[in-house]
Design an enzyme around this catalytic site. Structure first.
Site, PDB file in Angstrom:
ATOM      1  N   HIS A 136       0.835  -1.204   0.000  1.00 45.54           N
ATOM      2  CA  HIS A 136       0.000   0.000   0.000  1.00 45.54           C
ATOM      3  C   HIS A 136       0.869   1.254   0.000  1.00 45.54           C
ATOM      4  CE1 HIS A 136      -3.274   2.725   1.432  1.00 45.54           C
ATOM      5  NE2 HIS A 136      -2.262   3.305   2.053  1.00 45.54           N
ATOM      6  N   GLU A 137       1.856   1.289   0.884  1.00 46.44           N
ATOM      7  CA  GLU A 137       2.711   2.482   0.971  1.00 46.44           C
ATOM      8  C   GLU A 137       3.544   2.655  -0.302  1.00 46.44           C
ATOM      9  OE1 GLU A 137       2.116   4.571   3.185  1.00 46.44           O
ATOM     10  OE2 GLU A 137       0.898   3.292   4.479  1.00 46.44           O
ATOM     11  N   HIS A 140       1.511   4.329  -3.060  1.00 45.37           N
ATOM     12  CA  HIS A 140       1.461   5.795  -3.076  1.00 45.37           C
ATOM     13  C   HIS A 140       2.632   6.364  -3.870  1.00 45.37           C
ATOM     14  CE1 HIS A 140      -1.932   6.584  -0.515  1.00 45.37           C
ATOM     15  NE2 HIS A 140      -1.439   5.904   0.505  1.00 45.37           N
ATOM     16  N   GLU A 194      -6.091   6.762  -1.647  1.00 45.13           N
ATOM     17  CA  GLU A 194      -6.025   5.693  -0.653  1.00 45.13           C
ATOM     18  C   GLU A 194      -6.566   4.389  -1.229  1.00 45.13           C
ATOM     19  OE1 GLU A 194      -4.784   5.328   2.326  1.00 45.13           O
ATOM     20  OE2 GLU A 194      -4.014   7.357   2.512  1.00 45.13           O
TER      21      GLU A 194
END
Length: 267
Positions: A136-137, A140, A194
Site C-alpha cells: 500500500h505504501e 502511493h 487511498e
C-alpha cells in the site's frame, strides 16, 4: 489571462494515466508539475533527516529481527513495482524501522520506506498483512501521490509564475521542496488515492506470493483498534480517508482480479 494560463497548465499536466492491464485498475496522479528527479532528491534528503533524528533518539532499527523481516518482504514486492511505474527499477529502495507507538508506515517518492514498531506491535501483523501494508505504501510512491502533493504545494506557494516557467524550476527554494516532501508524509491522501494504493498493495502482495486477502484483515484490525482506543473514525463524508467498511468492500470487490495472480505465484 492568469486564470487561462493556469487552466492550460492544469489541462496539460492532468493527463489521465489509467493503468488497467491484468490485475487491478488504478490511476496515476495527474498534477505533476515538478520533475520526478527533483521530487525524489528532495524526498531522499527529508528521509535522511528523519532517519538521523530517529538515530539521535536511539529509535532507529533497534529490532534486527523485525527489520530483516520487513526488508525481506519488501525485497519480494519490489520486483513487481515496475508494473505500475517503470522508473521504480532505478529507485534506490530503503527500508528502516523506527521505535514508536505510532500505528503508521510510509514510502516517500523514490522508494524510501519507514515502518513504526507501533503498527507491528498493536496489530500483531502476519507476513501477508505486512506485505499488503508495505505494498500500500509503495503504491502511493508508484502512483506518484507524493509528487502530486509537492507539486500542489509549489503551485500554492509560488503560483502562476512557476506554472508559466514549468520547465525552468531553478527558482524553487530548497526550503519549499523540503516542506513539500514533509507534507508527502504528514498529510492524509485523498480518498481515491487511498483506494488505489490499497489495490496496488493487494496486487504487489499477490504477485509476490502473499495472500492479498490479508488486506481485509488489516483493516478489520484497524477498525477494532480504533474502537478499543476510543478514537473512532469519523463518517466517510467528513474524512479524506475511506471508512474502514468502505475500504473493506472495495478490497473484497477487487479480490477476483488478484487471486489468480496469487495462485499463479505459488509453487
Amino acid at each position: 489571462m492568469r486564470i487561462s494560463l493556469l487552466a492550460l497548465l492544469l489541462f496539460t499536466l492532468n493527463v489521465d494515466a489509467k493503468i488497467s492491464q491484468e490485475g487491478v485498475e488504478v490511476q496515476r496522479s495527474r498534477l505533476l508539475l515538478l520533475p520526478a528527479s527533483t521530487v525524489e532528491n528532495s524526498a531522499t534528503q527529508q528521509y535522511g533527516q528523519l532517519m538521523r533524528q530517529a538515530q539521535q533518539k536511539n529509535a532507529l532499527n533497534r529490532d534486527p529481527r523485525q527489520l530483516e523481516r520487513l526488508r525481506a518482504i519488501a525485497r519480494q514486492l519490489i520486483p513487481h513495482a515496475t508494473r505500475f511505474n517503470k522508473n521504480a527499477e532505478k529507485w534506490r529502495w530503503e527500508v528502516n524501522l523506527i521505535s514508536s507507538k505510532s500505528v503508521n508506515a510510509f514510502c516517500m517518492p523514490g522508494g524510501k520506506i519507514a515502518f513504526f514498531t507501533g503498527i507491528l506491535d498493536q496489530l500483531q501483523l502476519t507476513d501477508d498483512e505486512v506485505a499488503t501494508i508495505i505494498g500500500h505504501e509503495i503504491g502511493h510512491a508508484l502512483l506518484e501521490h507524493g509528487r502530486a502533493r509537492m507539486s500542489e504545494q509549489v503551485l500554492k506557494n509560488v503560483g502562476i509564475t512557476v506554472a508559466a516557467a514549468v520547465f525552468n524550476l531553478g527558482q524553487i527554494s530548497t526550503e519549499l521542496l523540503a516542506q513539500g516532501a514533509n507534507l508527502a508524509v504528514s498529510l492524509p491522501y485523498a480518498r481515491r488515492q487511498e483506494t488505489d494504493a490499497d489495490l496496488v498493495g493487494m496486487e504487489l502482495a499477490a504477485r509476490s506470493g502473499h495472500d492479498p486477502r490479508a488486506a481485509v484483515t488489516v483493516w478489520q484490525k484497524m477498525s477494532k483498534l480504533a474502537q478499543s482506543t476510543g478514537k473512532g473514525q469519523p463518517p466517510q463524508f467528513l474524512s479524506t480517508h475511506p471508512s474502514h467498511e468502505s475500504r473493506i468492500r472495495d478490497i473484497e470487490a477487487n479480490l477476483p482480479r488478484v487471486m489468480p495472480l496469487y495462485e499463479k505465484s505459488r509453487p
